[in-house]
Design an enzyme around this catalytic site. Structure first.
Site, PDB file in Angstrom:
ATOM      1  N   HIS A 168      -3.037  -8.122   0.518  1.00  0.00           N
ATOM      2  CA  HIS A 168      -2.342  -7.009  -0.169  1.00  0.00           C
ATOM      3  C   HIS A 168      -0.987  -7.463  -0.712  1.00  0.00           C
ATOM      4  O   HIS A 168      -0.606  -7.086  -1.821  1.00  0.00           O
ATOM      5  CB  HIS A 168      -2.116  -5.832   0.787  1.00  0.00           C
ATOM      6  CG  HIS A 168      -3.300  -4.933   0.957  1.00  0.00           C
ATOM      7  ND1 HIS A 168      -3.892  -4.255  -0.084  1.00  0.00           N
ATOM      8  CD2 HIS A 168      -3.987  -4.569   2.067  1.00  0.00           C
ATOM      9  CE1 HIS A 168      -4.897  -3.514   0.374  1.00  0.00           C
ATOM     10  NE2 HIS A 168      -4.978  -3.687   1.691  1.00  0.00           N
ATOM     11  N   LEU A 177      -7.300   1.397   4.006  1.00  0.00           N
ATOM     12  CA  LEU A 177      -6.715   2.730   3.822  1.00  0.00           C
ATOM     13  C   LEU A 177      -6.510   3.055   2.338  1.00  0.00           C
ATOM     14  O   LEU A 177      -6.405   4.219   1.983  1.00  0.00           O
ATOM     15  CB  LEU A 177      -5.382   2.832   4.578  1.00  0.00           C
ATOM     16  CG  LEU A 177      -5.531   2.869   6.108  1.00  0.00           C
ATOM     17  CD1 LEU A 177      -4.170   2.751   6.783  1.00  0.00           C
ATOM     18  CD2 LEU A 177      -6.237   4.144   6.542  1.00  0.00           C
ATOM     19  N   GLN A 199       0.806  -1.225   0.000  1.00  0.00           N
ATOM     20  CA  GLN A 199       0.000   0.000   0.000  1.00  0.00           C
ATOM     21  C   GLN A 199       0.834   1.269   0.000  1.00  0.00           C
ATOM     22  O   GLN A 199       0.336   2.342  -0.324  1.00  0.00           O
ATOM     23  CB  GLN A 199      -0.924   0.022   1.225  1.00  0.00           C
ATOM     24  CG  GLN A 199      -1.995  -1.056   1.197  1.00  0.00           C
ATOM     25  CD  GLN A 199      -2.790  -1.049   2.479  1.00  0.00           C
ATOM     26  OE1 GLN A 199      -2.404  -1.673   3.465  1.00  0.00           O
ATOM     27  NE2 GLN A 199      -3.903  -0.323   2.494  1.00  0.00           N
TER      28      GLN A 199
HETATM   29  C1  QAP Z   1      -7.934  -3.546   7.338  1.00  0.00           C
HETATM   30  O1  QAP Z   1      -8.055  -1.204   7.410  1.00  0.00           O
HETATM   31  C2  QAP Z   1      -9.197  -3.977   8.034  1.00  0.00           C
HETATM   32  O2  QAP Z   1     -12.176   3.992   4.759  1.00  0.00           O
HETATM   33  C3  QAP Z   1      -7.292  -2.294   7.877  1.00  0.00           C
HETATM   34  O3  QAP Z   1     -11.752   6.547   5.494  1.00  0.00           O
HETATM   35  C4  QAP Z   1     -10.259  -3.094   8.209  1.00  0.00           C
HETATM   36  O4  QAP Z   1      -7.125   0.247   8.836  1.00  0.00           O
HETATM   37  C5  QAP Z   1      -9.325  -5.239   8.492  1.00  0.00           C
HETATM   38  C6  QAP Z   1      -9.579   3.446   7.252  1.00  0.00           C
HETATM   39  C7  QAP Z   1     -11.413  -3.510   8.868  1.00  0.00           C
HETATM   40  C8  QAP Z   1     -10.471  -5.639   9.137  1.00  0.00           C
HETATM   41  C9  QAP Z   1     -11.524  -4.783   9.339  1.00  0.00           C
HETATM   42  C10 QAP Z   1     -10.520   3.207   6.277  1.00  0.00           C
HETATM   43  C11 QAP Z   1      -9.355   4.756   7.627  1.00  0.00           C
HETATM   44  C12 QAP Z   1      -8.781   2.369   7.847  1.00  0.00           C
HETATM   45  C13 QAP Z   1     -11.243   4.239   5.711  1.00  0.00           C
HETATM   46  C14 QAP Z   1      -7.930   0.042   7.957  1.00  0.00           C
HETATM   47  C15 QAP Z   1     -11.011   5.554   6.099  1.00  0.00           C
HETATM   48  C16 QAP Z   1     -10.063   5.811   7.055  1.00  0.00           C
HETATM   49  C17 QAP Z   1      -8.788   1.089   7.397  1.00  0.00           C
HETATM   50 CO    CO Z   2      -6.268  -2.756   2.994  1.00  0.00          CO
END
Ligand code: QAP
Ligand code: CO
Length: 170
Positions: free
Chosen positions: A138, A93, A51
């Site tokens: 990823h 993210l 990422q």
């Molecule tokens: C992966 O994702 C994950 O849309 C990590 O506007 C997420 O940290 C695994 C984030 C959920 C399991 C459950 C996303 C921040 C963060 C957004 C994240 C945003 C701001 C995502």
């Molecule tokens: Co991700």
């Protein structure tokens, strides 16, 4: 320490398959620190090197409430421990503002190396399990939206391209 730039879906660089890390040296330790800073600043609970456009097999994860449980996993892999699956609302993210349900194995056995080249073997379930599986995806060039319907993928792509264009013409 530095914050790194996060690639946004549907950037084709998110499709790169990351290479194994042969030697865990100062460069990898710096990368891990920068990835953790980038994840915490977002804020997020997981980030894969893919990422931030580094195509090596390292992820950082912290699913605690108070940023107290950072895990740096190098060359991570997992196997499901039973047939039970769980559906979670995932985000990413690299796909900001998009959340949807993905079904994955619940209990997994994780193998990885730590920052001192030590072997890590542990069981995970719940959010930690989901997050580790999401981040390993990823490293294999996969994004969680790949699990959604074609219709949803198309809508998400349109939304992301529109937002990228808006950012570019500010
Ligand atoms: C992966 O994702 C994950 O849309 C990590 O506007 C997420 O940290 C695994 C984030 C959920 C399991 C459950 C996303 C921040 C963060 C957004 C994240 C945003 C701001 C995502
Ligand atoms: Co991700």
């Amino acid at each position: 320490m530095a914050r790194l730039e996060i690639l946004h879906y549907p950037d084709p660089r998110l499709r790169t398959v990351a290479k194994p890390i042969a030697r865990i040296d100062a460069r990898i330790q710096q990368l891990a620190a920068d990835m953790a800073e980038t994840m915490y600043a977002a804020p997020g609970i997981g980030l894969a090197a893919t990422q931030v456009n580094v195509h090596e097999r390292i992820i950082v994860v912290d699913v605690s409430e108070d940023q107290s449980d950072l895990r740096v996993l190098i060359n991570p892999s997992f196997e499901p421990l039973d047939v039970q699956t769980k559906t979670y609302q995932e985000g990413c993210l690299s796909v900001p503002g998009v959340y949807d349900e993905v079904e994955r194995p619940d209990r997994i056995l994780v193998r990885a190396q730590g920052l001192q080249s030590e072997s890590l073997v542990f069981e995970a379930d719940g959010l930690l399990s989901v997050c580790i599986q999401h981040e390993i995806d990823h490293l294999d060039g996969k994004v969680f939206v790949d699990y959604l319907s074609r219709l949803k993928q198309g809508r998400i792509q349109t939304k992301m391209v529109k937002e990228a264009r808006q950012r570019a013409t500010l």
